[in-house]
Scaffold this active site. Sequence first.
Site, PDB file in Angstrom:
ATOM      1  N   HIS A 158       0.817  -1.219   0.000  1.00  0.00           N
ATOM      2  CA  HIS A 158       0.000   0.000   0.000  1.00  0.00           C
ATOM      3  C   HIS A 158       0.854   1.274   0.000  1.00  0.00           C
ATOM      4  O   HIS A 158       0.330   2.367  -0.179  1.00  0.00           O
ATOM      5  CB  HIS A 158      -0.936   0.032   1.211  1.00  0.00           C
ATOM      6  CG  HIS A 158      -1.917  -1.097   1.250  1.00  0.00           C
ATOM      7  ND1 HIS A 158      -2.719  -1.428   0.175  1.00  0.00           N
ATOM      8  CD2 HIS A 158      -2.222  -1.995   2.235  1.00  0.00           C
ATOM      9  CE1 HIS A 158      -3.474  -2.482   0.492  1.00  0.00           C
ATOM     10  NE2 HIS A 158      -3.179  -2.842   1.729  1.00  0.00           N
ATOM     11  N   ASP A 193      -2.686 -10.481  -2.360  1.00  0.00           N
ATOM     12  CA  ASP A 193      -3.258 -10.029  -1.092  1.00  0.00           C
ATOM     13  C   ASP A 193      -4.702  -9.612  -1.391  1.00  0.00           C
ATOM     14  O   ASP A 193      -5.005  -9.166  -2.493  1.00  0.00           O
ATOM     15  CB  ASP A 193      -2.440  -8.833  -0.593  1.00  0.00           C
ATOM     16  CG  ASP A 193      -2.868  -8.332   0.777  1.00  0.00           C
ATOM     17  OD1 ASP A 193      -2.127  -8.578   1.740  1.00  0.00           O
ATOM     18  OD2 ASP A 193      -3.943  -7.677   0.885  1.00  0.00           O
ATOM     19  N   HIS A 195      -6.317  -7.122  -0.444  1.00  0.00           N
ATOM     20  CA  HIS A 195      -6.454  -5.675  -0.671  1.00  0.00           C
ATOM     21  C   HIS A 195      -5.738  -5.265  -1.953  1.00  0.00           C
ATOM     22  O   HIS A 195      -4.764  -5.888  -2.355  1.00  0.00           O
ATOM     23  CB  HIS A 195      -5.895  -4.903   0.524  1.00  0.00           C
ATOM     24  CG  HIS A 195      -6.592  -5.227   1.806  1.00  0.00           C
ATOM     25  ND1 HIS A 195      -6.107  -6.183   2.681  1.00  0.00           N
ATOM     26  CD2 HIS A 195      -7.743  -4.764   2.335  1.00  0.00           C
ATOM     27  CE1 HIS A 195      -6.945  -6.282   3.715  1.00  0.00           C
ATOM     28  NE2 HIS A 195      -7.946  -5.435   3.533  1.00  0.00           N
ATOM     29  N   ASP A 282      -4.459 -12.837   3.442  1.00  0.00           N
ATOM     30  CA  ASP A 282      -5.742 -12.347   3.941  1.00  0.00           C
ATOM     31  C   ASP A 282      -6.903 -12.599   2.976  1.00  0.00           C
ATOM     32  O   ASP A 282      -8.001 -12.100   3.205  1.00  0.00           O
ATOM     33  CB  ASP A 282      -5.657 -10.868   4.365  1.00  0.00           C
ATOM     34  CG  ASP A 282      -4.977  -9.990   3.342  1.00  0.00           C
ATOM     35  OD1 ASP A 282      -4.707 -10.467   2.227  1.00  0.00           O
ATOM     36  OD2 ASP A 282      -4.713  -8.811   3.671  1.00  0.00           O
TER      37      ASP A 282
HETATM   38 ZN   LIG Z   1      -4.215  -7.129   2.783  1.00  0.00          ZN
END
Ligand SMILES: [Zn+2]
Length: 342
Positions: A158, A193, A195, A282
Amino acid sequence: MKAFFDERQLRHAPTFYFRRGAAMPHQEQPQRAEILRDMLAGEGFEIAKPRDHGLDPVKAVHNTDYVDFLPTAHARFVESAGTEALAIPTMHPGRRRGKEPKDIHGQMGWWMTDTSTPLTEGTWEAVYWSAQTAIEAAEEVLSGAKSAYALCRPPGHHAMRDCSNGFCFFNNACVVANHLTSKFKKVALIDVDVHTGNGSLDILYERGDIFFCSLHPDPATYPTFYLGHADETGEGEGAGKSLNVLLQQGASEDDVMAALDKGLAAIKDFGAEALVVSLGFDMAADDPLAAVNVYPEGFAEMARRLAALNIPTVLVQEGGYLGPSLADNAKSFLTTFREATA
Ligand SMILES: [Zn+2]
């Protein structure tokens, strides 16, 4: 497949952050890395410590002033606000016109996007060695290994060119991808991931030599929001070199595999000579931040499909939180990947 890890990464110890207006226990705990490290040891992985490669490989993908802000930021915050306060930004510049201020609180808003990257006493050391761990794994593959696993923490995907975001400070996967371009003309980075790899998208958006693909739920309704929409496909030399494959929240393993296959097909079309995987666990059904439903056997299947590209690969640890199956998911993926690339 060798694994890389440095204990100094455990020194970033965030207590809480704000989510939906409430103070929440911070999900990105040192214990995550301890669980993964212990699993690696139990499964007979050789775990090596990284050498110190300095900050040049990091500055190759990040704003130099941002990188230079981090080492002293916590000490300066404490000097200004004391040790009881949470070292997070509370002011933000909005549009990026204007200049970086000199005051620590103003600077924190300038270089940090949210409350999820609080600075603690050991944060800089952890962030530094997380990046070094990633670089060492890249070096391993540059030296001829077929694959390497970087147990990085804090995670990185991120983190944008000039700011921290979503638990992340330095974008380890982008540092690795860029590092690999010293030998491989075309590199692909795939982010599995749950996200969006919004930081990676930001950093790689205009790169023609690094293809980026991320699988994630629609950022219109799922954090970390803002970036990762299907129509963001790259610009300039990077036009057509970014691919966001959107998942439904609640997606099944079959849905995730279909999305993965789309990404893998695009990576083959691109002609990637080396691969970086932003490896989060995740996507697990029981992850505290769960949005889709992958189980340990699903992670093994992801590993098989990624390994089938049959190109040198660096696995970079991203998310995956303290749910009951974290160790099982990691074991399932990594032992399968090790076997497939032996
Ligand atoms: Zn994540």
